[in-house]
Design a protein around this motif. Structure first.
Motif, PDB file in Angstrom:
ATOM      1  N   MET A   1     -84.576  67.698 -95.059  1.00  9.02           N
ATOM      2  CA  MET A   1     -85.758  67.650 -95.908  1.00  9.02           C
ATOM      3  C   MET A   1     -85.545  66.700 -97.081  1.00  9.02           C
ATOM      4  O   MET A   1     -86.098  66.858 -98.154  1.00  9.02           O
ATOM      5  N   LYS A   9     -91.523  71.920-101.652  1.00 10.00           N
ATOM      6  CA  LYS A   9     -90.568  72.837-101.029  1.00 10.00           C
ATOM      7  C   LYS A   9     -90.713  74.231-101.615  1.00 10.00           C
ATOM      8  O   LYS A   9     -90.763  75.236-100.892  1.00 10.00           O
ATOM      9  N   LYS A 115     -78.985  78.275 -99.686  1.00 12.15           N
ATOM     10  CA  LYS A 115     -78.370  78.434 -98.364  1.00 12.15           C
ATOM     11  C   LYS A 115     -77.825  79.850 -98.149  1.00 12.15           C
ATOM     12  O   LYS A 115     -78.143  80.493 -97.136  1.00 12.15           O
ATOM     13  N   MET A 187     -84.700  79.986 -92.149  1.00  8.30           N
ATOM     14  CA  MET A 187     -84.361  78.672 -91.623  1.00  8.30           C
ATOM     15  C   MET A 187     -84.727  77.555 -92.602  1.00  8.30           C
ATOM     16  O   MET A 187     -83.986  76.587 -92.771  1.00  8.30           O
ATOM     17  N   ILE A 188     -85.862  77.693 -93.283  1.00  3.14           N
ATOM     18  CA  ILE A 188     -86.271  76.691 -94.261  1.00  3.14           C
ATOM     19  C   ILE A 188     -85.273  76.636 -95.411  1.00  3.14           C
ATOM     20  O   ILE A 188     -84.862  75.554 -95.853  1.00  3.14           O
ATOM     21  N   ILE A 190     -82.109  77.621 -95.442  1.00  7.42           N
ATOM     22  CA  ILE A 190     -80.810  77.110 -94.990  1.00  7.42           C
ATOM     23  C   ILE A 190     -80.859  75.594 -94.808  1.00  7.42           C
ATOM     24  O   ILE A 190     -79.877  74.893 -95.049  1.00  7.42           O
ATOM     25  N   ALA A 191     -82.007  75.056 -94.409  1.00  8.37           N
ATOM     26  CA  ALA A 191     -82.144  73.618 -94.183  1.00  8.37           C
ATOM     27  C   ALA A 191     -82.256  72.827 -95.477  1.00  8.37           C
ATOM     28  O   ALA A 191     -82.072  71.601 -95.465  1.00  8.37           O
TER      29      ALA A 191
END
Length: 243
Positions: A1, A9, A115, A187-188, A190-191
Motif C-alpha cells: 500500500m 488508509k 501489524k 489483512m489490511i 498486516i499489509a
C-alpha cells in the motif's frame, strides 16, 4: 500500500473495524441466532433463540389494557442444560466482544503497532468463528423448549410440531459477516507498512543536504573577494608601469 494516502488508509480501517464491532454485538447478543418454524401451528409460528437469550411472547397490562409483545428473555426456568459446545460458544462470544472492542482503541494510540494488532485481530476472527458451534449444540439439536412444546401437541396434530433441528436466523448470518469483516480488517492492517512516514522521510532526506540561503550567500561573497584583490593588483601594476 505504498504511495497510498495515509488518511484514506485510516478511513478504510476505521470503516471495517466499526462494521466488525457492530456485527459482533448483533451476532453475540441477538436473541435471533437460530430459529424453529412450524408452518401449521397458528398459521405459522417462529421461535427464535440466541446464545444467551431467546425471543418470547410476553403479556402485560398497562392502563387497564391488555398487551402482547415479543421480547428477548433469558433462559431462567427453561431447563436448557447447555452442553460443552454451547458453553464454548458462550465463552468465545465474551472473548470476541472484549478483544474486538479493545484492539481498535489500542491501534488509535499506537499506530506503529498496526501489524501486531492485525495479527491479534486474526484471533478475534477465530473467536468469533468458534461461536458458530451453537449450530451443533443442544440449542439447535436438542432444544428443551421446543421438545416441551412438541410433547404438548397431540399426535393427531403432529404436523403442527416444530422441527427437531433449527435453522439459521439473521443473528447467525451477522456472525458469518462479522468473521469475514474481522479477517479483511486484519489483512489490511498486516499489509500496512510499519510507518506511513518512512517513504516521506526518504524523499525529504536528500533535500536536507542542500545548503541554506545564508550559507549560499556567504559562499558567493567568498567567491567574489579574490576577484576584487586581483583587480587591485592589476591596477597597481598598471600604475607602476607608467613612466
Amino acid at each position: 500500500m505504498k504511495g497510498f494516502d495515509p488518511e484514506a488508509k485510516i478511513c478504510i480501517i476505521g470503516l471495517f473495524v466499526t462494521t466488525s464491532v457492530i456485527l459482533s454485538f448483533l451476532a453475540n447478543i441477538s436473541c435471533s441466532a437460530v430459529s424453529f418454524y412450524s408452518p401449521e401451528l397458528s398459521g405459522g409460528t417462529t421461535l427464535d433463540f440466541g446464545v444467551y437469550v431467546r425471543r418470547s411472547t410476553v403479556a402485560w397490562v398497562w392502563g387497564g389494557n391488555f398487551y402482547v409483545d415479543k421480547r428477548c428473555i433469558n433462559y431462567d426456568g427453561d431447563d436448557m442444560n447447555p452442553d460443552a459446545k454451547w458453553k464454548t460458544a458462550k465463552a468465545f462470544t465474551i472473548f470476541a466482544l472484549v478483544f474486538g472492542s479493545l484492539l481498535p482503541c489500542v491501534s488509535c494510540f499506537m499506530p506503529n503497532l498496526y501489524k501486531p494488532i492485525g495479527a491479534c485481530m486474526l484471533l478475534v476472527c477465530l473467536f468469533q468463528g468458534l461461536t458458530m458451534l451453537i449450530l451443533d449444540s443442544n440449542l439447535c439439536k436438542n432444544n428443551s423448549v421446543i421438545n416441551d412444546i412438541n410433547n404438548e401437541i397431540p399426535d393427531i396434530a403432529a404436523d403442527e410440531r416444530f422441527p427437531t433441528e433449527c435453522s439459521r436466523d439473521w443473528g447467525f448470518n451477522s456472525n458469518i459477516a462479522c468473521v469475514v469483516f474481522w479477517f479483511v480488517t486484519a489483512m489490511i492492517m498486516i499489509a500496512l507498512p510499519t510507518s506511513d512516514n518512512a517513504g516521506d522521510m526518504e524523499e525529504v532526506a536528500p533535500q536536507d543536504e542542500e545548503a541554506s540561503p545564508d550559507e549560499t550567500e556567504l559562499k558567493e561573497m567568498d567567491a567574489e573577494e579574490p576577484f576584487q584583490e586581483d583587480a587591485d593588483v592589476d591596477d597597481g601594476s598598471v600604475e607602476k608601469s607608467d613612466p
